[in-house]
Scaffold this motif. Structure first.
Motif, PDB file in Angstrom:
ATOM      1  N   ALA A   1       4.648  22.384   7.871  1.00 10.15           N
ATOM      2  CA  ALA A   1       4.513  23.196   6.650  1.00 10.15           C
ATOM      3  C   ALA A   1       5.647  24.212   6.484  1.00 10.15           C
ATOM      4  O   ALA A   1       5.905  24.678   5.363  1.00 10.15           O
TER       5      ALA A   1
ATOM      6  N   HIS B   1       8.374  23.964   3.749  1.00 14.88           N
ATOM      7  CA  HIS B   1       8.186  24.396   2.369  1.00 14.88           C
ATOM      8  C   HIS B   1       8.244  25.915   2.207  1.00 14.88           C
ATOM      9  O   HIS B   1       8.054  26.425   1.107  1.00 14.88           O
ATOM     10  N   THR B   2       8.457  26.623   3.317  1.00 19.99           N
ATOM     11  CA  THR B   2       8.386  28.088   3.254  1.00 19.99           C
ATOM     12  C   THR B   2       9.530  28.813   3.958  1.00 19.99           C
ATOM     13  O   THR B   2       9.785  29.977   3.653  1.00 19.99           O
TER      14      THR B   2
ATOM     15  N   GLU C   1       0.998  16.706  -2.708  1.00 22.24           N
ATOM     16  CA  GLU C   1       0.887  17.887  -3.578  1.00 22.24           C
ATOM     17  C   GLU C   1       2.281  18.410  -3.944  1.00 22.24           C
ATOM     18  O   GLU C   1       3.206  18.328  -3.139  1.00 22.24           O
ATOM     19  N   SER C   2       2.379  19.024  -5.125  1.00 23.29           N
ATOM     20  CA  SER C   2       3.707  19.435  -5.602  1.00 23.29           C
ATOM     21  C   SER C   2       4.348  20.491  -4.693  1.00 23.29           C
ATOM     22  O   SER C   2       5.567  20.538  -4.575  1.00 23.29           O
ATOM     23  N   PHE C   3       3.520  21.327  -4.019  1.00 16.67           N
ATOM     24  CA  PHE C   3       4.143  22.334  -3.146  1.00 16.67           C
ATOM     25  C   PHE C   3       4.865  21.699  -1.968  1.00 16.67           C
ATOM     26  O   PHE C   3       5.725  22.326  -1.357  1.00 16.67           O
ATOM     27  N   ARG C   4       4.526  20.436  -1.661  1.00 18.76           N
ATOM     28  CA  ARG C   4       5.231  19.755  -0.566  1.00 18.76           C
ATOM     29  C   ARG C   4       6.545  19.104  -1.036  1.00 18.76           C
ATOM     30  O   ARG C   4       7.300  18.576  -0.235  1.00 18.76           O
ATOM     31  N   HIS C   5       6.800  19.131  -2.331  1.00 17.77           N
ATOM     32  CA  HIS C   5       8.031  18.508  -2.838  1.00 17.77           C
ATOM     33  C   HIS C   5       9.240  19.413  -2.605  1.00 17.77           C
ATOM     34  O   HIS C   5      10.366  18.979  -2.756  1.00 17.77           O
ATOM     35  N   ILE C   6       8.954  20.689  -2.299  1.00 19.68           N
ATOM     36  CA  ILE C   6      10.054  21.639  -2.087  1.00 19.68           C
ATOM     37  C   ILE C   6      10.351  21.745  -0.596  1.00 19.68           C
ATOM     38  O   ILE C   6       9.460  22.007   0.205  1.00 19.68           O
ATOM     39  N   SER C   7      11.620  21.510  -0.245  1.00 22.55           N
ATOM     40  CA  SER C   7      12.058  21.699   1.139  1.00 22.55           C
ATOM     41  C   SER C   7      13.208  22.687   1.136  1.00 22.55           C
ATOM     42  O   SER C   7      14.152  22.546   0.361  1.00 22.55           O
ATOM     43  N   TYR C   8      13.127  23.658   2.048  1.00 18.06           N
ATOM     44  CA  TYR C   8      14.229  24.617   2.198  1.00 18.06           C
ATOM     45  C   TYR C   8      15.357  24.066   3.067  1.00 18.06           C
ATOM     46  O   TYR C   8      16.347  24.752   3.292  1.00 18.06           O
TER      47      TYR C   8
END
Ligand code: DQA
Length: 140
Positions: A73, A76-77, A104-111
């Motif tokens: 996780a 994503h953060t 879920e859409s929040f998992r589409h973002i990777s830093y």
């Protein structure tokens, strides 16, 4: 020969029992054994932590030629893990067991993805093996 460090982030110690429909049935120990076998004679360390600061400390102090990281996780953060990877300048591959783009859409973002050498998502534990192959093949 190349030194490899494989980092597993939070909750990946629960593999085998944790949401097998997303993450498969193998335990982390079983995956690590496959990783070590696949890496053949290339010295390979597998490290897991549920703590962001321990992952950052590991990145800062490692002597690896290549990193393979499933940040869980924290993908994503964590700007802090991104900054650590930029600071050490070690080429790294981002691996996800599940296809984060089908979830879920929040998992589409990777830093991390835009600074990774490569990203593997949705191949289950084969993703780690593919990343090892790519890292070893990239050696000059
Ligand atoms: C994961 C995907 C993440 O979104 C999740 O938080 C994980 C595992 C994967 O391997 O598919 O813990 O990185």
């Amino acid at each position: 020969m190349a030194k490899l460090l494989v980092i597993h982030g939070p909750n990946l110690n629960m593999l085998g029992n944790r949401e097998p429909e997303h993450y498969g049935k193998l335990s982390l120990d079983e995956i690590n054994k496959l990783i070590i076998k696949h890496a053949k004679k290339n010295p390979t360390e597998c490290f897991q932590s549920n703590a962001e600061h321990e992952i950052i400390d590991k990145i800062q102090t490692c002597k690896a030629d290549y990193l393979i990281i499933n940040p869980g996780a924290l993908t994503h953060t964590s700007i802090a893990i991104r900054d650590a990877l930029i600071a050490v300048k070690i080429p790294f591959y981002e691996v996800h067991l599940s296809n984060i783009y089908a979830r879920e859409s929040f998992r589409h973002i990777s830093y991390l993805s835009d600074i990774a050498t490569g990203v593997v998502s949705g191949l289950g534990h084969f993703g780690y093996l593919a990343a090892i192959d790519a890292a070893l093949a990239s050696q000059s």
